[in-house]
Design a protein around this motif. Structure first.
Motif, PDB file in Angstrom:
ATOM      1  N   GLY A  70      -4.764  -4.928  -1.076  1.00 34.01           N
ATOM      2  CA  GLY A  70      -5.341  -5.802  -2.088  1.00 34.01           C
ATOM      3  C   GLY A  70      -6.471  -5.139  -2.848  1.00 34.01           C
ATOM      4  O   GLY A  70      -6.642  -5.366  -4.055  1.00 34.01           O
ATOM      5  N   ARG A  71      -7.233  -4.327  -2.161  1.00 28.06           N
ATOM      6  CA  ARG A  71      -8.306  -3.570  -2.820  1.00 28.06           C
ATOM      7  C   ARG A  71      -7.717  -2.602  -3.835  1.00 28.06           C
ATOM      8  O   ARG A  71      -8.190  -2.513  -4.982  1.00 28.06           O
ATOM      9  N   THR A  72      -6.686  -1.893  -3.429  1.00 29.97           N
ATOM     10  CA  THR A  72      -6.026  -0.971  -4.348  1.00 29.97           C
ATOM     11  C   THR A  72      -5.347  -1.714  -5.490  1.00 29.97           C
ATOM     12  O   THR A  72      -5.360  -1.254  -6.646  1.00 29.97           O
ATOM     13  N   TYR A  73      -4.760  -2.866  -5.191  1.00 31.60           N
ATOM     14  CA  TYR A  73      -4.083  -3.676  -6.216  1.00 31.60           C
ATOM     15  C   TYR A  73      -5.062  -4.017  -7.341  1.00 31.60           C
ATOM     16  O   TYR A  73      -4.740  -3.867  -8.530  1.00 31.60           O
ATOM     17  N   ALA A  74      -6.262  -4.467  -6.985  1.00 27.86           N
ATOM     18  CA  ALA A  74      -7.259  -4.784  -8.003  1.00 27.86           C
ATOM     19  C   ALA A  74      -7.679  -3.529  -8.760  1.00 27.86           C
ATOM     20  O   ALA A  74      -7.819  -3.547  -9.997  1.00 27.86           O
ATOM     21  N   ASN A  75      -7.877  -2.420  -8.048  1.00 25.13           N
ATOM     22  CA  ASN A  75      -8.274  -1.187  -8.712  1.00 25.13           C
ATOM     23  C   ASN A  75      -7.196  -0.667  -9.656  1.00 25.13           C
ATOM     24  O   ASN A  75      -7.500  -0.089 -10.708  1.00 25.13           O
ATOM     25  N   MET A  76      -5.938  -0.847  -9.287  1.00 25.76           N
ATOM     26  CA  MET A  76      -4.844  -0.406 -10.155  1.00 25.76           C
ATOM     27  C   MET A  76      -4.855  -1.158 -11.479  1.00 25.76           C
ATOM     28  O   MET A  76      -4.621  -0.577 -12.542  1.00 25.76           O
ATOM     29  N   PHE A  77      -5.135  -2.457 -11.424  1.00 27.07           N
ATOM     30  CA  PHE A  77      -5.185  -3.214 -12.674  1.00 27.07           C
ATOM     31  C   PHE A  77      -6.372  -2.794 -13.529  1.00 27.07           C
ATOM     32  O   PHE A  77      -6.270  -2.696 -14.759  1.00 27.07           O
ATOM     33  N   GLY A  78      -7.505  -2.529 -12.891  1.00 28.66           N
ATOM     34  CA  GLY A  78      -8.625  -1.997 -13.649  1.00 28.66           C
ATOM     35  C   GLY A  78      -8.297  -0.670 -14.307  1.00 28.66           C
ATOM     36  O   GLY A  78      -8.719  -0.393 -15.438  1.00 28.66           O
ATOM     37  N   LEU A  79      -7.496   0.137 -13.618  1.00 28.57           N
ATOM     38  CA  LEU A  79      -7.076   1.433 -14.146  1.00 28.57           C
ATOM     39  C   LEU A  79      -6.181   1.284 -15.378  1.00 28.57           C
ATOM     40  O   LEU A  79      -6.447   1.860 -16.432  1.00 28.57           O
ATOM     41  N   GLY A 134     -15.140   4.961   3.610  1.00 32.98           N
ATOM     42  CA  GLY A 134     -14.023   5.890   3.715  1.00 32.98           C
ATOM     43  C   GLY A 134     -12.883   5.616   2.766  1.00 32.98           C
ATOM     44  O   GLY A 134     -12.020   6.475   2.558  1.00 32.98           O
ATOM     45  N   TYR A 135     -12.870   4.424   2.154  1.00 30.44           N
ATOM     46  CA  TYR A 135     -11.808   4.123   1.180  1.00 30.44           C
ATOM     47  C   TYR A 135     -11.997   5.002  -0.055  1.00 30.44           C
ATOM     48  O   TYR A 135     -13.122   5.228  -0.512  1.00 30.44           O
ATOM     49  N   ARG A 136     -10.881   5.450  -0.602  1.00 24.20           N
ATOM     50  CA  ARG A 136     -10.931   6.286  -1.796  1.00 24.20           C
ATOM     51  C   ARG A 136      -9.831   5.872  -2.753  1.00 24.20           C
ATOM     52  O   ARG A 136      -8.660   5.867  -2.386  1.00 24.20           O
ATOM     53  N   PHE A 137     -10.229   5.498  -3.982  1.00 23.85           N
ATOM     54  CA  PHE A 137      -9.241   5.238  -5.021  1.00 23.85           C
ATOM     55  C   PHE A 137      -9.125   6.504  -5.847  1.00 23.85           C
ATOM     56  O   PHE A 137     -10.044   6.877  -6.585  1.00 23.85           O
ATOM     57  N   ALA A 138      -8.013   7.204  -5.668  1.00 25.87           N
ATOM     58  CA  ALA A 138      -7.890   8.563  -6.180  1.00 25.87           C
ATOM     59  C   ALA A 138      -7.798   8.673  -7.708  1.00 25.87           C
ATOM     60  O   ALA A 138      -8.460   9.522  -8.312  1.00 25.87           O
ATOM     61  N   PRO A 139      -6.987   7.857  -8.399  1.00 26.33           N
ATOM     62  CA  PRO A 139      -6.835   8.048  -9.844  1.00 26.33           C
ATOM     63  C   PRO A 139      -8.120   7.696 -10.600  1.00 26.33           C
ATOM     64  O   PRO A 139      -8.807   6.734 -10.259  1.00 26.33           O
ATOM     65  N   GLN A 140      -8.424   8.453 -11.625  1.00 21.10           N
ATOM     66  CA  GLN A 140      -9.573   8.181 -12.480  1.00 21.10           C
ATOM     67  C   GLN A 140      -9.092   7.546 -13.794  1.00 21.10           C
ATOM     68  O   GLN A 140      -8.249   8.131 -14.486  1.00 21.10           O
TER      69      GLN A 140
END
Length: 311
Positions: A70-79, A134-140
């Protein structure tokens, strides 16, 4: 510039403006409302996370993995909203000295995408407070947007329409219906869905207008651009699925067998491919719009490119 050969469906743009004004929401007043995330609940339902395929997971593990996803899901939409906002501002140029209702609709679209980016930045900060380091959202976002925006407008609008259609389907079909999802997380995607439902209409209108400008040769190249964009998305989800699995192994507080670790990695990649590619490709509205624009050979090229991802 707008031309007579590319008529504007003013009534549809006007409806989007009317709805945009009526449903306008504020991040603090309407969405967050002073709340924090409930980490005793899931963030993503099993229908999106695919974690029901891992029957060896304990309830706490399943909940933690849903929160990571879910954390990544939100970050993907921001991306993705970084390049979507930029492209919509670009295509609004066609209406600068033309239909001012269409222009207002796209300006509102861009404004709402900026708000969504801020919402998802806020969500990341709030989630980070309740999860181990330790979580890392890789794409910028800027790096990804810079690559996406080198492709044809037709291909970028196709990808954008795909994204905003699957966003709606995910909320209506799963998030809305799952009582075990954190209330705040559910509200984030409720309010996001309300505005994205209008964005998908505008995506379609602008994509159809762009398609009418292209020669057969230009459209054929645009299909190749779309295939390249999908491959790039797949590269991102492979990278993030691996990073998120590693994060889970590092914080879950249990030892997994090598077989279990491989199963988790496989399901994470399957879930992310479904979330960001497959569910959109399978959307009937997207298929219908795309099908009106391309020929059989082009459809086959797209199908062949998607085949490894759809497995």
């Amino acid at each position: 510039m707008q031309t007579a050969q590319q008529p504007v469906e003013t009534a549809r743009y006007a409806k989007c403006v009317e709805v945009s004004k009526r449903i306008r929401w504020d991040i603090d007043r309407d969405v967050i409302r002073g709340r924090k995330f409930d980490f005793s609940k899931k963030f993503l339902p099993d229908g999106i996370s695919k974690l029901n395929e891992l029957d060896f997971l304990r309830p706490g593990d399943r909940r933690l993995l849903s929160q990571i996803q879910g954390r990544t899901y939100a970050n993907m939409f921001g991306l993705v909203e970084r390049f979507i906002g930029a492209k919509i501002l670009e295509v609004s140029r066609d209406h600068w000295l033309g239909d001012q209702i269409a222009l207002e609709a796209l300006v509102r679209f861009s404004d709402e995408e900026l708000k969504h980016q801020e919402l998802f930045r806020r969500i990341e900060r709030m989630v980070a407070e309740g999860m181990p380091a330790g979580y890392r959202f890789a794409p910028q976002p800027n790096d990804v947007a810079s690559v996406v925006l080198t492709k044809s407008t037709w291909a970028v609008l196709a990808l954008t329409c795909n994204i905003e259609l699957f966003t709606q389907a995910h909320y209506r079909q799963t998030i809305e219906r799952d009582d075990d999802v954190s209330e705040l997380y559910k509200d984030v995607f409720l309010f996001h869905w309300r505005e994205e439902s209008q964005h998908a209409i505008l995506d379609e209108l602008e994509w159809v207008r762009e398609n009418a400008k292209l020669s057969a040769q230009q459209r054929d190249q645009a299909v190749d651009d779309l295939i390249a964009l999908v491959a790039a998305v797949d590269g991102l989800v492979q990278l993030q699925a691996g990073a998120d699995a590693d994060y889970f192994f590092g914080i879950c507080g249990r030892s997994c067998t090598p077989q279990q670790m491989e199963q988790i990695r496989t399901v994470m990649l399957k879930a992310y491919r479904w979330q960001y590619i497959v569910s959109g490709v399978q959307d009937s509205r997207f298929s219908e719009i795309l099908g009106r624009m391309i020929d059989g050979a082009q459809a086959s090229r797209i199908g062949n490119a998607l085949a490894p991802i759809m497995q």
